[in-house]
Design a protein around this motif. Structure first.
Motif, PDB file in Angstrom:
ATOM      1  N   PRO A  24       0.804  -1.228   0.000  1.00 30.79           N
ATOM      2  CA  PRO A  24       0.000   0.000   0.000  1.00 30.79           C
ATOM      3  C   PRO A  24       0.834   1.273   0.000  1.00 30.79           C
ATOM      4  CG  PRO A  24      -0.057  -1.047   2.155  1.00 30.79           C
ATOM      5  CD  PRO A  24       0.596  -2.017   1.224  1.00 30.79           C
ATOM      6  N   TRP A  25       2.056   1.207   0.533  1.00 27.06           N
ATOM      7  CA  TRP A  25       2.909   2.406   0.578  1.00 27.06           C
ATOM      8  C   TRP A  25       3.819   2.529  -0.646  1.00 27.06           C
ATOM      9  CZ3 TRP A  25       5.013   2.446   6.310  1.00 27.06           C
ATOM     10  CH2 TRP A  25       3.962   2.766   7.172  1.00 27.06           C
ATOM     11  N   ARG A  26       3.733   1.544  -1.553  1.00 28.65           N
ATOM     12  CA  ARG A  26       4.510   1.570  -2.795  1.00 28.65           C
ATOM     13  C   ARG A  26       6.002   1.719  -2.518  1.00 28.65           C
ATOM     14  NH1 ARG A  26       1.456   5.996  -6.357  1.00 28.65           N
ATOM     15  NH2 ARG A  26       3.262   5.582  -7.688  1.00 28.65           N
ATOM     16  N   VAL A  27       6.519   0.776  -1.737  1.00 29.07           N
ATOM     17  CA  VAL A  27       7.943   0.799  -1.402  1.00 29.07           C
ATOM     18  C   VAL A  27       8.727  -0.310  -2.095  1.00 29.07           C
ATOM     19  CG1 VAL A  27       7.535   1.885   0.825  1.00 29.07           C
ATOM     20  CG2 VAL A  27       7.563  -0.602   0.673  1.00 29.07           C
ATOM     21  N   SER A  28       8.077  -1.058  -2.974  1.00 31.64           N
ATOM     22  CA  SER A  28       8.770  -2.170  -3.625  1.00 31.64           C
ATOM     23  C   SER A  28       9.627  -1.718  -4.798  1.00 31.64           C
ATOM     24  CB  SER A  28       7.756  -3.213  -4.115  1.00 31.64           C
ATOM     25  OG  SER A  28       6.855  -2.623  -5.042  1.00 31.64           O
ATOM     26  N   GLY A  29       9.364  -0.532  -5.334  1.00 38.69           N
ATOM     27  CA  GLY A  29      10.138  -0.027  -6.466  1.00 38.69           C
ATOM     28  C   GLY A  29      11.350   0.768  -6.019  1.00 38.69           C
ATOM     29  N   PRO A  30      12.001   1.430  -6.985  1.00 38.22           N
ATOM     30  CA  PRO A  30      13.190   2.231  -6.656  1.00 38.22           C
ATOM     31  C   PRO A  30      12.860   3.341  -5.658  1.00 38.22           C
ATOM     32  CG  PRO A  30      12.977   1.918  -9.032  1.00 38.22           C
ATOM     33  CD  PRO A  30      11.700   1.440  -8.423  1.00 38.22           C
ATOM     34  N   GLY A  31      13.797   3.619  -4.765  1.00 39.86           N
ATOM     35  CA  GLY A  31      13.633   4.667  -3.751  1.00 39.86           C
ATOM     36  C   GLY A  31      14.343   5.937  -4.131  1.00 39.86           C
ATOM     37  N   PRO A  32      14.547   6.845  -3.176  1.00 39.95           N
ATOM     38  CA  PRO A  32      14.188   6.663  -1.768  1.00 39.95           C
ATOM     39  C   PRO A  32      12.679   6.779  -1.536  1.00 39.95           C
ATOM     40  CG  PRO A  32      15.018   8.884  -2.120  1.00 39.95           C
ATOM     41  CD  PRO A  32      15.184   8.160  -3.423  1.00 39.95           C
ATOM     42  N   HIS A  33      12.194   6.113  -0.509  1.00 36.95           N
ATOM     43  CA  HIS A  33      10.775   6.121  -0.176  1.00 36.95           C
ATOM     44  C   HIS A  33      10.558   6.999   1.063  1.00 36.95           C
ATOM     45  CE1 HIS A  33      10.340   3.038  -3.150  1.00 36.95           C
ATOM     46  NE2 HIS A  33      11.154   2.227  -2.494  1.00 36.95           N
ATOM     47  N   VAL A  34       9.941   8.124   0.826  1.00 37.40           N
ATOM     48  CA  VAL A  34       9.657   9.079   1.891  1.00 37.40           C
ATOM     49  C   VAL A  34       8.204   9.519   1.763  1.00 37.40           C
ATOM     50  CG1 VAL A  34      12.043   9.898   2.029  1.00 37.40           C
ATOM     51  CG2 VAL A  34      10.434  11.027   0.476  1.00 37.40           C
ATOM     52  N   THR A  35       7.729  10.241   2.765  1.00 36.81           N
ATOM     53  CA  THR A  35       6.369  10.765   2.698  1.00 36.81           C
ATOM     54  C   THR A  35       6.303  11.891   1.678  1.00 36.81           C
ATOM     55  OG1 THR A  35       6.808  12.341   4.482  1.00 36.81           O
ATOM     56  CG2 THR A  35       5.903  10.191   5.100  1.00 36.81           C
ATOM     57  N   THR A  36       5.105  12.222   1.256  1.00 36.72           N
ATOM     58  CA  THR A  36       4.912  13.344   0.344  1.00 36.72           C
ATOM     59  C   THR A  36       5.543  14.605   0.942  1.00 36.72           C
ATOM     60  OG1 THR A  36       2.842  12.388  -0.462  1.00 36.72           O
ATOM     61  CG2 THR A  36       3.180  14.753  -0.839  1.00 36.72           C
ATOM     62  N   ALA A  37       6.186  15.391   0.085  1.00 36.36           N
ATOM     63  CA  ALA A  37       6.900  16.590   0.551  1.00 36.36           C
ATOM     64  C   ALA A  37       5.942  17.753   0.756  1.00 36.36           C
ATOM     65  CB  ALA A  37       7.994  16.958  -0.435  1.00 36.36           C
ATOM     66  N   SER A  38       4.909  17.531   1.541  1.00 36.09           N
ATOM     67  CA  SER A  38       3.941  18.576   1.878  1.00 36.09           C
ATOM     68  C   SER A  38       3.876  18.694   3.393  1.00 36.09           C
ATOM     69  CB  SER A  38       2.552  18.234   1.320  1.00 36.09           C
ATOM     70  OG  SER A  38       2.102  16.977   1.805  1.00 36.09           O
ATOM     71  N   ASP A  39       3.765  19.921   3.876  1.00 34.25           N
ATOM     72  CA  ASP A  39       3.663  20.116   5.316  1.00 34.25           C
ATOM     73  C   ASP A  39       2.378  19.462   5.829  1.00 34.25           C
ATOM     74  OD1 ASP A  39       5.960  21.636   5.218  1.00 34.25           O
ATOM     75  OD2 ASP A  39       4.905  23.560   5.228  1.00 34.25           O
ATOM     76  N   PRO A  40       2.466  18.715   6.923  1.00 34.82           N
ATOM     77  CA  PRO A  40       1.234  18.161   7.502  1.00 34.82           C
ATOM     78  C   PRO A  40       0.251  19.288   7.811  1.00 34.82           C
ATOM     79  CG  PRO A  40       3.172  17.263   8.592  1.00 34.82           C
ATOM     80  CD  PRO A  40       3.647  18.382   7.721  1.00 34.82           C
ATOM     81  N   ARG A  41      -1.019  18.980   7.675  1.00 35.33           N
ATOM     82  CA  ARG A  41      -2.025  19.993   8.016  1.00 35.33           C
ATOM     83  C   ARG A  41      -2.268  20.092   9.517  1.00 35.33           C
ATOM     84  NH1 ARG A  41      -6.763  20.197   3.339  1.00 35.33           N
ATOM     85  NH2 ARG A  41      -5.457  21.242   1.766  1.00 35.33           N
ATOM     86  N   GLY A  42      -1.534  19.313  10.294  1.00 38.07           N
ATOM     87  CA  GLY A  42      -1.643  19.468  11.731  1.00 38.07           C
ATOM     88  C   GLY A  42      -1.442  18.191  12.501  1.00 38.07           C
ATOM     89  N   ILE A  43      -1.877  18.238  13.750  1.00 37.91           N
ATOM     90  CA  ILE A  43      -1.844  17.125  14.695  1.00 37.91           C
ATOM     91  C   ILE A  43      -3.254  16.965  15.250  1.00 37.91           C
ATOM     92  CG2 ILE A  43      -1.084  16.487  17.031  1.00 37.91           C
ATOM     93  CD1 ILE A  43       1.617  17.758  16.384  1.00 37.91           C
ATOM     94  N   LYS A  44      -3.692  15.715  15.435  1.00 36.40           N
ATOM     95  CA  LYS A  44      -4.980  15.483  16.089  1.00 36.40           C
ATOM     96  C   LYS A  44      -4.771  14.603  17.302  1.00 36.40           C
ATOM     97  CE  LYS A  44      -6.702  11.534  13.317  1.00 36.40           C
ATOM     98  NZ  LYS A  44      -7.866  11.050  12.535  1.00 36.40           N
ATOM     99  N   ILE A  45      -5.495  14.928  18.385  1.00 35.98           N
ATOM    100  CA  ILE A  45      -5.358  14.239  19.659  1.00 35.98           C
ATOM    101  C   ILE A  45      -6.752  14.034  20.255  1.00 35.98           C
ATOM    102  CG2 ILE A  45      -4.459  14.411  22.014  1.00 35.98           C
ATOM    103  CD1 ILE A  45      -2.257  16.297  20.827  1.00 35.98           C
ATOM    104  N   GLY A  46      -7.099  12.795  20.529  1.00 34.40           N
ATOM    105  CA  GLY A  46      -8.365  12.508  21.187  1.00 34.40           C
ATOM    106  C   GLY A  46      -9.588  12.600  20.301  1.00 34.40           C
ATOM    107  N   GLY A  47      -9.403  12.540  19.007  1.00 37.88           N
ATOM    108  CA  GLY A  47     -10.506  12.648  18.051  1.00 37.88           C
ATOM    109  C   GLY A  47     -10.039  13.352  16.793  1.00 37.88           C
TER     110      GLY A  47
END
Length: 301
Positions: free
Chosen positions: A238-261
């Motif tokens: 599902p993360w598409r790591v079987s092909g050539p790398g490097p394998h990193v997350t999308t280079a976009s700033d996270p939209r935040g943090i969620k805690i407790g919901g």
């Protein structure tokens, strides 16, 4: 004692002479919340004790969400999250986090990263997922209980890159690490094999950690410093790591943090946690089993 009464008790001061973070973790500690550091002039905000300086909001409950409870020796207050009106489709659940449609720049360490770890202390006060406040059916319940995680760069307030939660897996609620490498891409889940009620006994503080190795597709769970046996819910890539790398997350700033919901922008409700939390950490590395154990024992010594 009720929540209102707890909120009226003078806050317990944390021990300033007890460092909370093991030295092995400090270089990778992006964000850290111990709920003993309200922002001066606005106690509904909590200061980050990590390197990013990302303030989070105590949503809907404000300062009353800091309660005198001690997850570990030397701790001060803990965070209380909870569902408020289960029969009303409103936006009043107690949760915490931060959200920005353009991305939270202070969390850029989680953009284009090969690794993330989420860990902290949790005490559950519920017997299962809460009633679904978005439907008219009073018997309808959410399929998950949200603990803590980092959002994707295209998140609506629910979608995540790295998350600790309790979720329905093949008809059974399980403690899981839930991750997504690519914005808009598929997720992978690593689910604990042991019963969630054994891993998180009601009314007891438990230290949990989840690691996400986006380079290899490996994930892991830990409880009180020890690895938790589990299984992946998908056996493809599902993360598409079987092909050539490097394998990193999308280079976009996270939209935040969620805690407790979900939905820290407070536009809707989902997966509330009637819980207490403390010592929440978000790192841009995969902690080794040894380092997870070091951090746990460092806090309880």
């Amino acid at each position: 004692m009720g929540l209102t009464a707890c909120a009226e008790v003078p806050p317990v001061q944390a021990d300033p002479d007890r460092p909370r973070v093991h030295p092995a973790l400090r270089p990778h500690l992006v964000a850290f919340y111990d709920f003993d550091h309200p922002v001066e002039g606005d106690p509904a905000l909590e200061r980050d004790q990590g390197r990013s300086g990302t303030e989070i909001e105590l949503i809907n409950g404000g300062a009353a969400m800091r309660v005198p409870d001690h997850a570990y020796p030397g701790s001060g207050d803990a965070l209380q999250t909870r569902q408020i009106n289960p029969a009303t489709a409103g936006n009043d659940d107690w949760k915490a986090g931060t959200w920005s449609a353009s991305g939270v720049g202070t969390l850029r360490a989680f953009a284009g990263t090969s690794a993330t770890t989420v860990l902290g202390w949790f005490k559950r006060e519920m017997d299962g997922p809460a009633p679904n406040s978005s439907t008219a059916d009073l018997d309808d319940r959410y399929h998950a209980i949200g603990l803590a995680g980092v959002l994707t760069g295209d998140s609506d307030g629910h979608g995540v890159r790295a998350l600790l939660e309790l979720i329905d897996v093949h008809g059974e609620l399980r403690l899981v690490a839930f991750g997504r490498r690519l914005d808009g891409g598929n997720s992978q889940t690593f689910a604990a094999a042991e019963d969630w009620r054994t891993l998180l006994p009601k009314g007891e503080w438990v230290h949990l950690a989840a690691t996400f190795d986006f380079a290899t597709g490996a994930m892991a769970l830990y409880r009180d410093g020890q690895p938790v046996a589990g299984f992946y819910t998908r056996d493809d890539d599902p993360w598409r790591v079987s092909g050539p790398g490097p394998h990193v997350t999308t280079a976009s700033d996270p939209r935040g943090i969620k805690i407790g919901g979900s939905f820290p922008q407070d536009t809707r409700e989902a997966n509330p946690c009637d819980c207490r939390m403390d010592g929440l950490m978000f790192l841009d590395s995969v902690l080794s089993p040894d380092d997870v154990a070091k951090q746990y024992h460092h806090m309880v010594r």
